[in-house]
Design an enzyme around this catalytic site. Structure first.
Site, mmCIF file in Angstrom:
data_model
loop_
_atom_site.group_PDB
_atom_site.id
_atom_site.type_symbol
_atom_site.label_atom_id
_atom_site.label_comp_id
_atom_site.label_asym_id
_atom_site.label_seq_id
_atom_site.Cartn_x
_atom_site.Cartn_y
_atom_site.Cartn_z
ATOM 1 N N GLU A 1 2.514 24.233 -8.035
ATOM 2 C CA GLU A 1 2.238 23.795 -9.398
ATOM 3 C C GLU A 1 3.509 23.527 -10.200
ATOM 4 O O GLU A 1 3.497 22.738 -11.141
ATOM 5 C CB GLU A 1 1.367 24.835 -10.123
ATOM 6 C CG GLU A 1 -0.082 24.865 -9.671
ATOM 7 C CD GLU A 1 -0.881 23.641 -10.098
ATOM 8 O OE1 GLU A 1 -0.309 22.746 -10.747
ATOM 9 O OE2 GLU A 1 -2.076 23.580 -9.772
ATOM 10 N N LYS B 1 6.398 29.705 -15.569
ATOM 11 C CA LYS B 1 7.024 30.550 -14.534
ATOM 12 C C LYS B 1 7.148 29.813 -13.205
ATOM 13 O O LYS B 1 8.068 30.091 -12.421
ATOM 14 C CB LYS B 1 6.244 31.860 -14.379
ATOM 15 C CG LYS B 1 4.778 31.704 -13.965
ATOM 16 C CD LYS B 1 4.567 31.811 -12.478
ATOM 17 C CE LYS B 1 3.111 31.605 -12.107
ATOM 18 N NZ LYS B 1 2.878 31.763 -10.648
#
EC number: 1.1.1.94
Length: 332
Positions: A282, A192
């Site tokens: 990330e 995601k």
């Protein structure tokens, strides 16, 4: 219950504040100056400024003391280090000679060099640790720090770990669901972030809400294909840790990964963006790992490939979008 939280970034700090409202909680960081500031002000001005932390929350820069706190019979240890630092922290835990019996981690992503998920890193470095799991879901640290409602999922093959994590976190404005699909939850939490960069690029280019919805929906298909290939269950990706986390990260203005996409669309370089951000994004770290795993599994992930092209291959954001639109028509 005694709870040790290892890692005093934004997420570790927010979770420690929530836990301290109900439990004997100790927050650890290796940075002694950061710990001193927390002790003096009960606020993490570096990573979560403006959020007052409970007076009952304690802080320590001594890893041995934190591990001892989290290793008590009635205790839980929460690993809140980023994936990039997870293996190093596991080494330090092992060297300290005190590995807590019950561990839950909240980091999201793949290890860059090995393409391993967090549970695989922990299994390799702490093989004696058997009661463990991942806590994940749609959540911004700042909103948790403000005690706003949030729903998360703990996934573990250990019923005791699930029950202990539920007992620790399920109170106040935080609702916890339980499951056992560790791989599915971790893959959702990693992919995601990459997809959020894509939606940030689209929004930054002014491509509209239709384009955003298409990217989220087709991105979810990419996430599910990879997750199932790696051993996750398809239904996990329509839950909190898949679709839920994707919607939040792709559309919320507190999302660092979305911010990266917005800034790339504005013409800024990746180095400048990350330097100004001051926090981990990330999606940048794990995008190449996601694409490499997809290729190894012969899985088509065109959105992820387009993001990697923009991040690492010098492809202009608008050209990357054009490439997606030129793809051959196919059945959904």
């Amino acid at each position: 219950m005694k709870v040790a939280v290892l890692g005093a970034g934004a997420w570790g700090t927010a979770l420690a504040g929530h836990l301290a409202a109900r439990h004997d909680t100790l927050l650890w960081a290796r940075d002694a100056a950061l710990i001193a500031g927390l002790q003096a002000r009960h606020e993490n001005s570096r990573y979560l400024d403006g959020i007052a932390l409970p007076d009952a929350l304690r802080y320590d820069a001594d890893l041995g003391a934190a591990l001892a706190h989290g290793a008590a019979d009635d205790a839980l240890c929460v690993i809140a280090a980023p994936v990039a630092g997870l293996r190093t922290l596991c080494h330090a835990m092992r060297d300290a000679g005190c590995v807590p019996a019950h561990v839950v981690w909240v980091c999201k992503g793949f290890e860059a060099d090995t393409h391993l998920l967090p549970h695989q890193v922990i299994a390799a470095e702490l093989p004696e640790q058997q009661s463990n799991g991942v806590l994940s879901g749609p959540s911004f640290a700042r909103e948790v720090g403000q005690s706003l409602p949030v729903a998360l999922t703990v996934a573990s093959v250990s019923a005791e770990c699930r029950e202990r994590t539920l007992a620790a976190f399920h109170h106040g404005a935080m609702r916890i669901y339980t499951g056992d699909d560790v791989v599915g939850v971790e893959v959702g939490g990693a992919v995601k972030n990459v997809l959020a960069i894509a939606t940030g690029i689209s929004d930054g280019l002014g491509l509209g809400l239709n384009a955003r919805a298409a990217l989220i929906t087709r991105g979810l298909a990419e996430m599910s294909r990879l997750g199932v290939a790696l051993g996750g269950r398809a239904e996990t990706f329509t839950g909190l840790t898949g679709l839920g986390d994707l919607i939040l990260t792709a559309t919320g203005d507190l999302s660092r990964n979305r911010t990266v996409g917005l800034q790339l669309a504005a013409g800024r370089t990746l180095n400048d963006i990350l330097g100004a951000l001051g926090h981990v994004a990330e999606g940048v770290r794990c995008a190449q790992a996601v694409l490499a795993l997809a290729r190894a599994q012969s899985i088509d992930m065109p959105i992820t490939q387009a993001v990697c092209g923009v991040l690492f291959d010098g492809i202009a954001p608008r050209d990357a979008v054009s490439g997606l639109l030129r793809r051959d028509a196919r059945a959904e």
